[in-house]
Design a protein around this motif. Structure first.
Motif: not given
Length: 412
Positions: A197-205
Motif C-alpha cells: 500500500t502507499k505510505a501516507s504523508p504522516m507515516r513517511l514523516a
C-alpha cells in the motif's frame, strides 16, 4: 471571462507538498470567496484550501489520494471582471505552466509516490520521491564493513527512492555482508507480487523522524511510580487533568531545576534550552502528532488543563497549526492508554528526552508504617535519552526527581 487558478497554497514554513483527501466541489459549482474547496493532508495536519474569490468551477485537475507540490494548479475558477477587480487576484494566461493532467492521463506528475516494481517491459519506473519535512539534527552513519554502500548501489537506491534502512531486510552477498545491486534486484523481484500500500504523508514523516532519531546512541531507564496520590488529586479537579499532564508538569519542573539534561550536543558544545516547552504524543490515524505546551514550568497544573485538552483535541482532528508542533525540548507519551505496562519510547530527532507512562496496575507493596503489604496502583515511568548528552546516573536522578514531585500533586 477571466480565469483564476486554484493553487496548492503554502501550508506551513517547511511544507513542500500535500495530499488531496477530499474534493468539496465539482465542475459547474458556484463558490464564494473563502469557501473551503479542497481538503488536504500534510505530514502534520489536515487543512482546507479556500477559494480566493467567488466564481464558477471551470476545471478540476486534482485527484483524491494524489500528492501535489506547493504552487500546483489544482483547478480553475471562472470569475467576472468585477470580482477580479474587487479581490485583486490575477487571472491565468496562456504563458502559465500547464496544470496537472486529469485522472487517467499518463504523466510523471501523476505517478504514485510509492516504489513501483517491475513493469511489463521488465524495467523500472523512476519514482517521484516524497521528502518528509521533519526538522532535526541527523548524525551521519558510519561507513564500514557491511554498512558500506558502493557508489553503484547508492545510485541505484537513489533511482528507486530508497534509504539505507529500507535494505536492512536484504542478506548481502558482497564482501563483509555488503548488499550489492544484484542482491537488491533479486529482492525486489522476490517481493514483486506481495501486496503493498502507499505510505501516507504522516507515516513517511514518522519513519523519517525515527530513522534520524536512531542515528544517536539512545538508552532507557525506568522506575515504578505509585499513582494513588495522583489519582486521588485528580478526582477532586474540575476539569480533570489527564495523567500525562501530571507527568508533563513534573518533567518541566525537574528540567527547570537541571536544564543540562535537556541540552543538545552540537559539535563540541551542549546547547541548553531557553524555555521549557514540553510536547505530548497524541495517537492519530497512521501516526503520531506532538503538540507543544509552552513554558510548562511556569504555569500551574490547573492553568494547563484547558490548553492541554485543546491541543490534544486539535491533534486528534489533524487541525494543529504548524507552530504548535515546533521547537519542543522533550516529549511525554502515555502508552498506558493501550494497556501497556512497559515500553521504550524514542525521542524526536530534535529532542534529547522522552518520558513514557505505562498503565497502572494494582500491586501489593510493603509499608514499613503499617508493617504489612498494602495494595497500591503502580505504573512504570520510562525515560529514553540521548546517551551522548545524559549518562545513566543523570537520567536516573532526573527520573527520581520526577517521581518525588508527583507524590505532591497539589504542588504541581
Amino acid at each position: 471571462m477571466p480565469k483564476v487558478p486554484i493553487l496548492m497554497p503554502q501550508l506551513g514554513e517547511s511544507i513542500a507538498e500535500a495530499t488531496i483527501l477530499r474534493l468539496n466541489i465539482a465542475v459547474g459549482d458556484q463558490v464564494e470567496q473563502d469557501q473551503d474547496l479542497i481538503e488536504v493532508e500534510t505530514n502534520k495536519a489536515v487543512m482546507d484550501v479556500p477559494s480566493v474569490c467567488a466564481g464558477d468551477v471551470l476545471e478540476i485537475y486534482a485527484v483524491e489520494g494524489e500528492s501535489y507540490a506547493v504552487g500546483t494548479v489544482l483547478g480553475v475558477l471562472q470569475v467576472t471582471e468585477e470580482e477580479l477587480d474587487r479581490t485583486g487576484e490575477q487571472c491565468m494566461d496562456a504563458t502559465e505552466a500547464q496544470p496537472l493532467p486529469k485522472n487517467g492521463d499518463s504523466s510523471e506528475a501523476n505517478e504514485d509516490a510509492t516504489l513501483h516494481f517491475k513493469t511489463d517491459g521488465g524495467g523500472y519506473h523512476e519514482p517521484k520521491p516524497v521528502e518528509p519535512n521533519v526538522k532535526g539534527l541527523p548524525v551521519p552513519a558510519g561507513k564500514g564493513g557491511a554498512h558500506y554502500i558502493s557508489p553503484r548501489m547508492r545510485a541505484r537506491m537513489m533511482e528507486l527512492g530508497l534509504r539505507a534502512a529500507d535494505i536492512s531486510a536484504i542478506s548481502g552477498s558482497g564482501g563483509g555482508g555488503r548488499v550489492t545491486v544484484e542482491d537488491l534486484e533479486n529482492f525486489l523481484e522476490y517481493i514483486e507480487t506481495w501486496p503493498h500500500t502507499k505510505a501516507s504523508p504522516m507515516r513517511l514523516a514518522v519513519a523519517d523522524a525515527m530513522r534520524r532519531s536512531w542515528s544517536r546512541p539512545l538508552a532507557t531507564v525506568a522506575r515504578p511510580l505509585v499513582m494513588d496520590k495522583i489519582l486521588d488529586h485528580r478526582r477532586g479537579q474540575d476539569p480533570k487533568p489527564g495523567p500525562a499532564l501530571y507527568i508533563l508538569r513534573a518533567l518541566a519542573l525537574a528540567l527547570a531545576e537541571n536544564p543540562t539534561t535537556a541540552g543538545y550536543l552540537i559539535g563540541e558544545s551542549v546547547v541548553h534550552p531557553r524555555s521549557f516547552d514540553i510536547g505530548v504524543a497524541v495517537q492519530v490515524e497512521d501516526g503520531v502528532l506532538v503538540p507543544i505546551i509552552r513554558n510548562a514550568d511556569s504555569k500551574r497544573l490547573k492553568d494547563l488543563v484547558e490548553e492541554y485538552h485543546e491541543m490534544v483535541s486539535l491533534a486528534r482532528a489533524r487541525k494543529l497549526p504548524e507552530e504548535a508542533t515546533q521547537h519542543g525540548i522533550a516529549t511525554v507519551t502515555n502508552f498506558g492508554t493501550f494497556g501497556l505496562t512497559w515500553g521504550t519510547p524514542i525521542p524526536l530527532p530534535n529532542e534529547t528526552l522522552i518520558l513514557g507512562l505505562s498503565a497502572g496496575v494494582k500491586r501489593p507493596v510493603w509499608s514499613e508504617q503499617a508493617g504489612a503489604f498494602i495494595p497500591v496502583t503502580e505504573a512504570e515511568i520510562d525515560l529514553t535519552f540521548d546517551h551522548r548528552v545524559v549518562d545513566g546516573g543523570g537520567a536516573g536522578m532526573l527520573l527520581n526527581r520526577i517521581s518525588e514531585l508527583l507524590q505532591k500533586p497539589e504542588d504541581l
